[in-house]
Design a protein around this motif. Sequence first.
Motif, short mmCIF file in Angstrom:
data_model
loop_
_atom_site.label_atom_id
_atom_site.label_comp_id
_atom_site.label_asym_id
_atom_site.label_seq_id
_atom_site.Cartn_x
_atom_site.Cartn_y
_atom_site.Cartn_z
N ALA A 1 0.81 -1.21 0.00
CA ALA A 1 0.00 0.00 0.00
C ALA A 1 0.85 1.27 0.00
O ALA A 1 0.58 2.21 -0.72
N ALA A 2 1.89 1.30 0.81
CA ALA A 2 2.72 2.50 0.91
C ALA A 2 3.51 2.75 -0.37
O ALA A 2 3.93 3.86 -0.63
N ASP A 3 3.71 1.69 -1.14
CA ASP A 3 4.51 1.81 -2.35
C ASP A 3 3.67 2.01 -3.61
O ASP A 3 4.22 2.15 -4.69
N LYS A 4 2.36 2.01 -3.47
CA LYS A 4 1.50 2.12 -4.64
C LYS A 4 1.60 3.49 -5.28
O LYS A 4 1.56 4.51 -4.61
N GLN A 5 1.71 3.47 -6.59
CA GLN A 5 1.64 4.72 -7.33
C GLN A 5 0.17 5.04 -7.56
O GLN A 5 -0.66 4.14 -7.73
N VAL B 1 -15.45 7.47 -10.93
CA VAL B 1 -14.19 6.71 -10.96
C VAL B 1 -13.37 7.03 -9.71
O VAL B 1 -12.85 6.13 -9.05
N VAL B 2 -13.26 8.32 -9.37
CA VAL B 2 -12.50 8.70 -8.16
C VAL B 2 -13.13 8.08 -6.92
O VAL B 2 -12.44 7.50 -6.08
N LYS B 3 -14.44 8.16 -6.79
CA LYS B 3 -15.13 7.56 -5.64
C LYS B 3 -14.84 6.07 -5.54
O LYS B 3 -14.57 5.54 -4.46
N TYR B 4 -14.91 5.39 -6.67
CA TYR B 4 -14.67 3.95 -6.70
C TYR B 4 -13.25 3.62 -6.25
O TYR B 4 -13.04 2.73 -5.42
N LEU B 5 -12.28 4.33 -6.80
CA LEU B 5 -10.88 4.07 -6.44
C LEU B 5 -10.63 4.34 -4.96
O LEU B 5 -9.95 3.55 -4.29
N LEU B 6 -11.17 5.44 -4.44
CA LEU B 6 -10.97 5.76 -3.03
C LEU B 6 -11.64 4.72 -2.14
O LEU B 6 -11.09 4.35 -1.09
N ALA B 7 -12.81 4.23 -2.54
CA ALA B 7 -13.50 3.19 -1.78
C ALA B 7 -12.68 1.90 -1.74
O ALA B 7 -12.77 1.13 -0.78
N LYS B 8 -11.86 1.69 -2.75
CA LYS B 8 -10.98 0.51 -2.82
C LYS B 8 -9.62 0.79 -2.17
O LYS B 8 -8.70 0.00 -2.29
N ASN B 9 -9.51 1.94 -1.51
CA ASN B 9 -8.29 2.36 -0.82
C ASN B 9 -7.10 2.50 -1.77
O ASN B 9 -5.96 2.20 -1.41
N GLU B 10 -7.39 2.94 -2.97
CA GLU B 10 -6.34 3.17 -3.96
C GLU B 10 -5.93 4.64 -3.92
O GLU B 10 -6.78 5.52 -3.77
N PRO B 11 -4.65 4.93 -4.06
CA PRO B 11 -4.22 6.34 -4.13
C PRO B 11 -4.66 6.96 -5.45
O PRO B 11 -4.58 6.32 -6.50
N VAL B 12 -5.15 8.20 -5.38
CA VAL B 12 -5.71 8.87 -6.55
C VAL B 12 -5.16 10.28 -6.69
O VAL B 12 -5.05 11.02 -5.71
N ALA C 1 -14.68 12.18 0.64
CA ALA C 1 -13.68 11.11 0.56
C ALA C 1 -13.56 10.41 1.91
O ALA C 1 -13.66 11.06 2.96
N PRO C 2 -13.35 9.11 1.90
CA PRO C 2 -13.20 8.38 3.17
C PRO C 2 -12.02 8.94 3.99
O PRO C 2 -11.04 9.43 3.42
N GLU C 3 -12.15 8.86 5.30
CA GLU C 3 -11.07 9.32 6.17
C GLU C 3 -9.80 8.54 5.86
O GLU C 3 -9.82 7.33 5.68
N GLY C 4 -8.70 9.24 5.74
CA GLY C 4 -7.43 8.61 5.44
C GLY C 4 -7.23 8.31 3.96
O GLY C 4 -6.25 7.65 3.60
N ALA C 5 -8.13 8.78 3.12
CA ALA C 5 -8.02 8.51 1.68
C ALA C 5 -6.74 9.13 1.13
O ALA C 5 -6.32 10.21 1.55
N MET C 6 -6.12 8.41 0.23
CA MET C 6 -4.90 8.89 -0.43
C MET C 6 -5.33 9.67 -1.67
O MET C 6 -5.38 9.14 -2.77
N LEU C 7 -5.69 10.94 -1.45
CA LEU C 7 -6.24 11.79 -2.50
C LEU C 7 -5.38 13.02 -2.67
O LEU C 7 -5.16 13.77 -1.71
N GLU C 8 -4.89 13.21 -3.88
CA GLU C 8 -4.14 14.41 -4.22
C GLU C 8 -4.93 15.14 -5.30
O GLU C 8 -5.36 14.54 -6.28
#
Length: 162
Positions: free
Chosen positions: A41-45, A60-71, A86-93
């Motif tokens: 997870a920490a290494d995901k691009q 698409v952004v909602k789906y990715l964030l729900a899957k805990n993917e960095p966006v 966005a979910p708390e702790g979401a990896m969103l830039e």
Amino acid sequence: SPSTSDTITKDASSTCRRSFLIGASGTIATAALSLQRPALAADKQPVCVIGCNGRTGTEVVKYLLAKNEPVKATSRTGEYFDAASAPEGAMLEQLVCDVTDNKSVQLACAGSSAVIFAASASKSGGTPSQVDNVGLVNVAKACIDANVPHLVVVSSGAVTKP
């Protein structure tokens, strides 16, 4: 004035289109994710979503964030309008990306595991030729230059605006 049956038909049509769009967004994001190499997870691009404020891009952004993917959620303004949900702790830039400006496209695409092109022409900026042609070419070139392994192109004009 529209009849009740016209209103019901219009409401059903809108609901059907929205359901289709939400389903398609998950499919688009899943396709991009399935192409990625497994990583911690920490290494995901991040997956870069160009056009994050449109109907498809938002889903698409909602789906990715729900899957805990960095966006990387990109738009002409640099703001993702739905960031507050966005979910708390979401990896969103949130980044500026005007597809007609090579520099902003290069910055947005750099370091991404995949790019999802969900941008479209609108009254607020960009003609179909500028966005769908020149803009897509700019994004494709930036992906090649940045060694982004996957570019998913979404064209949903006929789905969301029949």
